[in-house]
Design an enzyme around this catalytic site. Structure first.
Site, mmCIF file in Angstrom:
data_model
loop_
_atom_site.group_PDB
_atom_site.id
_atom_site.type_symbol
_atom_site.label_atom_id
_atom_site.label_comp_id
_atom_site.label_asym_id
_atom_site.label_seq_id
_atom_site.Cartn_x
_atom_site.Cartn_y
_atom_site.Cartn_z
ATOM 1 N N GLU A 46 0.876 -1.175 0.000
ATOM 2 C CA GLU A 46 0.000 0.000 0.000
ATOM 3 C C GLU A 46 0.904 1.213 0.000
ATOM 4 O O GLU A 46 1.619 1.464 0.969
ATOM 5 C CB GLU A 46 -0.877 -0.017 1.266
ATOM 6 C CG GLU A 46 -1.705 1.242 1.446
ATOM 7 C CD GLU A 46 -2.356 1.319 2.828
ATOM 8 O OE1 GLU A 46 -2.610 0.273 3.455
ATOM 9 O OE2 GLU A 46 -2.579 2.453 3.291
ATOM 10 N N ARG A 50 1.307 10.184 1.138
ATOM 11 C CA ARG A 50 1.905 11.051 2.159
ATOM 12 C C ARG A 50 3.203 11.651 1.652
ATOM 13 O O ARG A 50 3.972 12.218 2.424
ATOM 14 C CB ARG A 50 2.179 10.254 3.440
ATOM 15 C CG ARG A 50 0.904 9.742 4.064
ATOM 16 C CD ARG A 50 1.148 9.095 5.395
ATOM 17 N NE ARG A 50 0.021 8.260 5.718
ATOM 18 C CZ ARG A 50 -0.126 7.616 6.857
ATOM 19 N NH1 ARG A 50 0.802 7.718 7.788
ATOM 20 N NH2 ARG A 50 -1.178 6.868 7.072
ATOM 21 N N THR A 73 -3.896 6.189 2.287
ATOM 22 C CA THR A 73 -4.084 7.587 2.698
ATOM 23 C C THR A 73 -4.808 8.355 1.582
ATOM 24 O O THR A 73 -4.481 9.501 1.260
ATOM 25 C CB THR A 73 -2.744 8.270 3.083
ATOM 26 O OG1 THR A 73 -1.940 7.354 3.813
ATOM 27 C CG2 THR A 73 -2.966 9.499 3.951
ATOM 28 N N LYS A 133 -11.027 -0.933 7.187
ATOM 29 C CA LYS A 133 -9.817 -0.612 7.930
ATOM 30 C C LYS A 133 -10.262 -0.178 9.326
ATOM 31 O O LYS A 133 -11.297 0.491 9.467
ATOM 32 C CB LYS A 133 -9.099 0.514 7.190
ATOM 33 C CG LYS A 133 -7.928 1.141 7.930
ATOM 34 C CD LYS A 133 -7.130 2.011 6.978
ATOM 35 C CE LYS A 133 -6.277 3.016 7.739
ATOM 36 N NZ LYS A 133 -4.929 3.143 7.213
HETATM 37 C C1 3PG Z 1 -2.162 4.088 8.719
HETATM 38 O O1 3PG Z 1 -2.416 5.067 8.037
HETATM 39 O O2 3PG Z 1 -2.716 3.009 8.508
HETATM 40 C C2 3PG Z 1 -1.268 4.232 9.883
HETATM 41 O O3 3PG Z 1 -0.632 5.444 9.900
HETATM 42 C C3 3PG Z 1 -0.298 3.114 10.020
HETATM 43 O O4 3PG Z 1 0.158 3.200 11.297
HETATM 44 P P1 3PG Z 1 1.629 2.801 11.738
HETATM 45 O O5 3PG Z 1 2.504 3.847 11.167
HETATM 46 O O6 3PG Z 1 1.561 2.766 13.240
HETATM 47 O O7 3PG Z 1 1.936 1.447 11.162
#
Ligand code: 3PG
Length: 213
Positions: A46, A50, A73, A133
């Site tokens: 994925e 960002r 995201t 999710k």
């Molecule tokens: C996401 O967007 O799913 C999270 O930011 C993932 O979280 P993590 O950085 O704690 O793995």
């Protein structure tokens, strides 16, 4: 129109159990990223919106064809469209974004909207979505919350992300309500950059070995 939950990706993700969440700031890491994931038989990635290299990374990885590439995201319809146009095969959002969900359903693209409350999950199910999710999992009650939410939402499965790590991921994936766990702990650019990828390979191999033992 409702989401097609028979899509092959749901089965594949449930089989793989790990969904690496990856933010690309250096495209030169992508070959190594792909190599490490393929070697460890984790054929999912994925790529998050960002960084401004997200689309380039999605395109390059999708063209190579070794991995099932999705976009994460995804907060706008424009992001979803450009990701799909560049080869993304699934979409993950941090929240319920109606335009993104409608776009994905229309094109039979699996979409995993971010949820954290009964209200969110209810909204997702109204689109026929049965895999959501759950984010940020650690803050919103982790496994305890997932078990409680699975009472009324007995026909929904979860993809928890946020605060999942090498210490706690096994508890999550052993839970029947969970299809897979996602997160940046699975592979990251910073780990790939260390000692020619050996660190990243070792981290991933340890996770995979734990799962298979
Ligand atoms: C996401 O967007 O799913 C999270 O930011 C993932 O979280 P993590 O950085 O704690 O793995």
């Amino acid at each position: 129109m409702l989401a097609n939950m028979e899509h092959e990706i749901y089965r594949q993700i449930e089989e793989t159990k790990l969904l690496p969440l990856y933010t690309a700031t250096d495209l030169s890491c992508l070959d190594r990223l792909e190599e490490i994931l393929v070697r460890n038989e984790v054929r999912f990635i994925e790529v998050t919106f960002r960084s401004n290299l997200a689309l380039d990374a999605i395109k390059k990885l999708a063209q190579s064809g070794e991995l099932i590439v999705g976009a994460g995201t995804v907060r706008t319809l424009a992001e979803a469209k450009s990701a799909v146009e560049n080869g993304a095969k699934f979409i993950v959002s941090p929240a319920i974004v109606p335009d993104v969900i409608a776009y994905c359903i229309e094109r039979d693209i699996p979409v995993f909207p971010g949820t954290a409350t009964p209200g969110d999950i209810q909204r997702a199910t109204e689109y026929g979505i049965k895999v959501v999710k759950f984010f940020p999992a650690d803050i919103y009650g982790g496994l305890k919350a997932i078990n409680a939410l699975s009472g009324p939402f007995y026909d929904v499965k979860f993809l928890p992300t946020g605060g999942i790590n090498e210490e706690n991921f096994m508890e999550y994936i052993q839970n029947d309500h969970i299809v897979a766990v996602g997160g940046s702990f699975i592979i990251s650019e910073s780990a790939i950059k260390k000692d020619d990828g050996k660190t990243a390979d070792k981290i991933l191999k340890t996770l995979v070995d734990k799962m298979r033992s």
